[in-house]
Design a protein around this motif. Structure first.
Motif, PDB file in Angstrom:
ATOM      1  N   ILE A 170       5.091 -49.568 -28.195  1.00  0.00           N
ATOM      2  CA  ILE A 170       5.729 -49.426 -29.507  1.00  0.00           C
ATOM      3  C   ILE A 170       7.251 -49.461 -29.360  1.00  0.00           C
ATOM      4  O   ILE A 170       7.955 -50.050 -30.192  1.00  0.00           O
ATOM      5  CB  ILE A 170       5.262 -48.126 -30.197  1.00  0.00           C
ATOM      6  CG1 ILE A 170       3.802 -48.270 -30.643  1.00  0.00           C
ATOM      7  CG2 ILE A 170       6.150 -47.800 -31.397  1.00  0.00           C
ATOM      8  CD1 ILE A 170       3.221 -47.037 -31.285  1.00  0.00           C
ATOM      9  N   ARG A 171       7.765 -48.879 -28.290  1.00  0.00           N
ATOM     10  CA  ARG A 171       9.213 -48.967 -28.046  1.00  0.00           C
ATOM     11  C   ARG A 171       9.631 -50.421 -27.797  1.00  0.00           C
ATOM     12  O   ARG A 171      10.688 -50.861 -28.257  1.00  0.00           O
ATOM     13  CB  ARG A 171       9.605 -48.077 -26.861  1.00  0.00           C
ATOM     14  CG  ARG A 171       9.557 -46.585 -27.168  1.00  0.00           C
ATOM     15  CD  ARG A 171      10.281 -45.781 -26.110  1.00  0.00           C
ATOM     16  NE  ARG A 171       9.617 -45.857 -24.813  1.00  0.00           N
ATOM     17  CZ  ARG A 171       8.667 -45.023 -24.407  1.00  0.00           C
ATOM     18  NH1 ARG A 171       8.271 -44.038 -25.209  1.00  0.00           N
ATOM     19  NH2 ARG A 171       8.121 -45.142 -23.213  1.00  0.00           N
ATOM     20  N   ASP A 172       8.801 -51.166 -27.067  1.00  0.00           N
ATOM     21  CA  ASP A 172       9.093 -52.589 -26.862  1.00  0.00           C
ATOM     22  C   ASP A 172       9.091 -53.338 -28.192  1.00  0.00           C
ATOM     23  O   ASP A 172       9.941 -54.207 -28.433  1.00  0.00           O
ATOM     24  CB  ASP A 172       8.049 -53.212 -25.924  1.00  0.00           C
ATOM     25  CG  ASP A 172       8.154 -52.701 -24.502  1.00  0.00           C
ATOM     26  OD1 ASP A 172       9.208 -52.143 -24.152  1.00  0.00           O
ATOM     27  OD2 ASP A 172       7.173 -52.857 -23.736  1.00  0.00           O
ATOM     28  N   ILE A 173       8.127 -53.002 -29.053  1.00  0.00           N
ATOM     29  CA  ILE A 173       8.052 -53.641 -30.375  1.00  0.00           C
ATOM     30  C   ILE A 173       9.292 -53.307 -31.196  1.00  0.00           C
ATOM     31  O   ILE A 173       9.848 -54.169 -31.892  1.00  0.00           O
ATOM     32  CB  ILE A 173       6.774 -53.190 -31.108  1.00  0.00           C
ATOM     33  CG1 ILE A 173       5.538 -53.807 -30.436  1.00  0.00           C
ATOM     34  CG2 ILE A 173       6.825 -53.577 -32.589  1.00  0.00           C
ATOM     35  CD1 ILE A 173       4.232 -53.209 -30.896  1.00  0.00           C
ATOM     36  N   GLN A 174       9.742 -52.069 -31.138  1.00  0.00           N
ATOM     37  CA  GLN A 174      10.935 -51.681 -31.883  1.00  0.00           C
ATOM     38  C   GLN A 174      12.153 -52.489 -31.436  1.00  0.00           C
ATOM     39  O   GLN A 174      12.983 -52.866 -32.256  1.00  0.00           O
ATOM     40  CB  GLN A 174      11.199 -50.185 -31.709  1.00  0.00           C
ATOM     41  CG  GLN A 174      10.209 -49.299 -32.460  1.00  0.00           C
ATOM     42  CD  GLN A 174      10.474 -47.831 -32.220  1.00  0.00           C
ATOM     43  OE1 GLN A 174      10.653 -47.381 -31.084  1.00  0.00           O
ATOM     44  NE2 GLN A 174      10.509 -47.058 -33.291  1.00  0.00           N
ATOM     45  N   ARG A 175      12.237 -52.767 -30.135  1.00  0.00           N
ATOM     46  CA  ARG A 175      13.352 -53.588 -29.659  1.00  0.00           C
ATOM     47  C   ARG A 175      13.254 -55.011 -30.210  1.00  0.00           C
ATOM     48  O   ARG A 175      14.275 -55.608 -30.569  1.00  0.00           O
ATOM     49  CB  ARG A 175      13.374 -53.599 -28.121  1.00  0.00           C
ATOM     50  CG  ARG A 175      13.934 -52.333 -27.506  1.00  0.00           C
ATOM     51  CD  ARG A 175      14.174 -52.489 -26.028  1.00  0.00           C
ATOM     52  NE  ARG A 175      12.936 -52.447 -25.261  1.00  0.00           N
ATOM     53  CZ  ARG A 175      12.406 -51.335 -24.774  1.00  0.00           C
ATOM     54  NH1 ARG A 175      13.004 -50.165 -24.987  1.00  0.00           N
ATOM     55  NH2 ARG A 175      11.294 -51.365 -24.068  1.00  0.00           N
ATOM     56  N   ARG A 176      12.037 -55.552 -30.281  1.00  0.00           N
ATOM     57  CA  ARG A 176      11.869 -56.890 -30.851  1.00  0.00           C
ATOM     58  C   ARG A 176      12.251 -56.894 -32.332  1.00  0.00           C
ATOM     59  O   ARG A 176      12.901 -57.830 -32.810  1.00  0.00           O
ATOM     60  CB  ARG A 176      10.415 -57.349 -30.694  1.00  0.00           C
ATOM     61  CG  ARG A 176       9.930 -57.472 -29.257  1.00  0.00           C
ATOM     62  CD  ARG A 176      10.516 -58.684 -28.559  1.00  0.00           C
ATOM     63  NE  ARG A 176       9.894 -58.893 -27.271  1.00  0.00           N
ATOM     64  CZ  ARG A 176       8.871 -59.708 -27.041  1.00  0.00           C
ATOM     65  NH1 ARG A 176       8.370 -60.414 -28.051  1.00  0.00           N
ATOM     66  NH2 ARG A 176       8.365 -59.849 -25.846  1.00  0.00           N
ATOM     67  N   ILE A 177      11.820 -55.876 -33.061  1.00  0.00           N
ATOM     68  CA  ILE A 177      12.137 -55.800 -34.488  1.00  0.00           C
ATOM     69  C   ILE A 177      13.647 -55.674 -34.695  1.00  0.00           C
ATOM     70  O   ILE A 177      14.214 -56.262 -35.618  1.00  0.00           O
ATOM     71  CB  ILE A 177      11.393 -54.626 -35.150  1.00  0.00           C
ATOM     72  CG1 ILE A 177       9.877 -54.886 -35.132  1.00  0.00           C
ATOM     73  CG2 ILE A 177      11.864 -54.414 -36.586  1.00  0.00           C
ATOM     74  CD1 ILE A 177       9.048 -53.720 -35.635  1.00  0.00           C
ATOM     75  N   ILE A 190       4.746 -58.436 -32.496  1.00  0.00           N
ATOM     76  CA  ILE A 190       3.845 -57.338 -32.122  1.00  0.00           C
ATOM     77  C   ILE A 190       2.672 -57.883 -31.326  1.00  0.00           C
ATOM     78  O   ILE A 190       2.263 -57.302 -30.298  1.00  0.00           O
ATOM     79  CB  ILE A 190       3.345 -56.600 -33.377  1.00  0.00           C
ATOM     80  CG1 ILE A 190       4.515 -55.916 -34.102  1.00  0.00           C
ATOM     81  CG2 ILE A 190       2.279 -55.564 -33.012  1.00  0.00           C
ATOM     82  CD1 ILE A 190       4.144 -55.323 -35.453  1.00  0.00           C
ATOM     83  N   CYS A 191       2.124 -59.014 -31.767  1.00  0.00           N
ATOM     84  CA  CYS A 191       0.999 -59.645 -31.065  1.00  0.00           C
ATOM     85  C   CYS A 191       1.390 -59.994 -29.639  1.00  0.00           C
ATOM     86  O   CYS A 191       0.626 -59.758 -28.696  1.00  0.00           O
ATOM     87  CB  CYS A 191       0.550 -60.888 -31.823  1.00  0.00           C
ATOM     88  SG  CYS A 191      -0.770 -61.815 -31.030  1.00  0.00           S
ATOM     89  N   GLU A 192       2.579 -60.550 -29.457  1.00  0.00           N
ATOM     90  CA  GLU A 192       3.004 -60.935 -28.114  1.00  0.00           C
ATOM     91  C   GLU A 192       3.130 -59.721 -27.204  1.00  0.00           C
ATOM     92  O   GLU A 192       2.659 -59.737 -26.066  1.00  0.00           O
ATOM     93  CB  GLU A 192       4.332 -61.693 -28.174  1.00  0.00           C
ATOM     94  CG  GLU A 192       4.806 -62.134 -26.801  1.00  0.00           C
ATOM     95  CD  GLU A 192       6.096 -62.932 -26.861  1.00  0.00           C
ATOM     96  OE1 GLU A 192       6.478 -63.498 -25.837  1.00  0.00           O
ATOM     97  OE2 GLU A 192       6.717 -62.975 -27.940  1.00  0.00           O
ATOM     98  N   VAL A 193       3.762 -58.671 -27.694  1.00  0.00           N
ATOM     99  CA  VAL A 193       3.968 -57.479 -26.873  1.00  0.00           C
ATOM    100  C   VAL A 193       2.628 -56.863 -26.460  1.00  0.00           C
ATOM    101  O   VAL A 193       2.405 -56.552 -25.280  1.00  0.00           O
ATOM    102  CB  VAL A 193       4.826 -56.444 -27.626  1.00  0.00           C
ATOM    103  CG1 VAL A 193       4.836 -55.107 -26.887  1.00  0.00           C
ATOM    104  CG2 VAL A 193       6.249 -56.954 -27.789  1.00  0.00           C
TER     105      VAL A 193
END
Length: 359
Positions: free
Chosen positions: A137-144, A328-331
């Protein structure tokens, strides 16, 4: 009554010396997100459209990352002969083993693959591995965050619509004005009489530095808003993975194995070979995205809409962007495939992640 907004002006082509963060390609016109946050979750058909748009973006991500590692490197002819002989021997042993083994029915292989996949996914998404979800989720937040700042620069919006949107802050308005006339300024500087070329170079550097500083100043204005948005995504995604996704893994595994047809011409119920992986990945991505959009889109839209006084219209439109779901799908799914490979379920090369590595 408030005065009417000023007319929007076309944005001419321009070079971007500020070096904005790289962005994903825009979705096809037929799959662009709704212009209103309210319509983004209005119907099942709308959600399917968002999921399909995100899937198309995900496929573009995968195709863009395919690399043939070391394909241009020279090899040793003697070593190649030895390697070929070893491979041929291993293939002969495998064929001999398959000839001795009775042919398994496709249904039996499917059942075993479904059971194996479900067991592994339940292990990966179990409450005991809470740290895995938190880290992702932290990785997703960085992408967002990267997507959000790109949208704040309005590069993509301007290219698609040919218009300059409303500015919320003076730094933002000045940044747009400079970007609007940037090419003309640079052209003038390049032909302007100067005492020496060093003066021209320093003038261009100062313009670029000033533009970058304006960009930094107005992006920092949007940081509190971004932090509130990231909090919404964190809570909704955590609820999805902890309370929803794990409970439907049996159905997900059944759909993916059946749809991808990985059991056809395949007698191994405990793993999927490399030639079956593309079909498996495509099906897994599709069903994951459908579940993600159907269970995440509405809560995020509702929570952001309920706090609409804390978000600008541009941010509410951003929430409906299918790029977010494809990220999100990629992460998540690349981590899933990595785990399945490490557990022996995906029989892929040891350097398989180079095939999907970020360009």
């Amino acid at each position: 009554m408030a005065p009417p907004p000023p007319p929007k002006r076309p944005l001419p082509p321009r070079r971007d010396p500020t070096g904005p963060l790289p962005r994903l390609p825009p979705p096809p016109a037929a799959n662009r997100p709704p212009s209103s946050i309210g319509t983004a979750s209005a119907s099942t058909r709308g959600k399917m459209a968002v999921a399909n748009a995100a899937l198309m973006l995900r496929d573009e991500q995968v195709r863009a990352k395919v690399k043939y590692y070391g394909g241009d490197q020279r090899t040793n002819a003697e070593l190649d002969k030895i390697t070929a002989a070893v491979v041929a021997e291993l293939q002969a042993l495998r064929v001999a083993g398959e000839e001795r083994r009775p042919t398994a029915a496709i249904a039996d292989v499917e059942i075993e693959l479904i059971q194996s996949l479900r067991l592994l996914l339940e292990t990966l998404f179990s409450p005991k591995r809470k740290a895995f979800i938190e880290r992702k989720i932290r990785d997703i937040q960085r992408r967002i965050t990267q997507l959000f700042f790109n949208s704040e620069l309005y590069e993509q919006l301007a290219e698609e619509a040919g218009e300059v949107p409303e500015a919320a802050w003076p730094e933002q308005a000045l940044y747009y004005a400079i970007k609007l006339h940037e090419q003309a300024l640079l052209d003038d500087l390049r032909v302007m009489p100067v005492e020496n070329e060093g003066v021209r170079e320093r003038a261009i550097d100062k313009l670029n530095t000033f533009t970058r500083q304006l960009c930094t100043d107005f992006l920092s204005r949007s940081t509190p808003e971004l932090e509130r948005l990231l909090g919404i995504y964190r809570d909704v995604l955590a609820d999805f993975f902890y309370a929803n996704f794990g409970g439907g893994l049996g159905e997900l595994c059944w759909e993916v194995v059946k749809e991808s047809r990985v059991a056809e011409g395949h007698q191994l119920g405990y793993k999927i070979t490399a030639d079956k992986f593309p079909a498996f990945r495509a099906s897994f991505d599709r069903h994951f995205l459908q579940r993600l959009v159907f269970h995440v889109q509405d809560p995020i839209v509702k929570r952001a809409g309920a706090a609409s006084d804390q978000f600008r219209d541009a941010t509410l439109r951003f929430v409906a962007d299918p790029h977010i779901h494809s990220e999100i799908c990629e992460v998540i799914n690349d981590a899933v495939y990595d785990f399945l490979h490490s557990e022996g379920f995906l029989d892929l090369p040891t350097d398989w992640r180079r095939v999907l590595q970020r360009a």
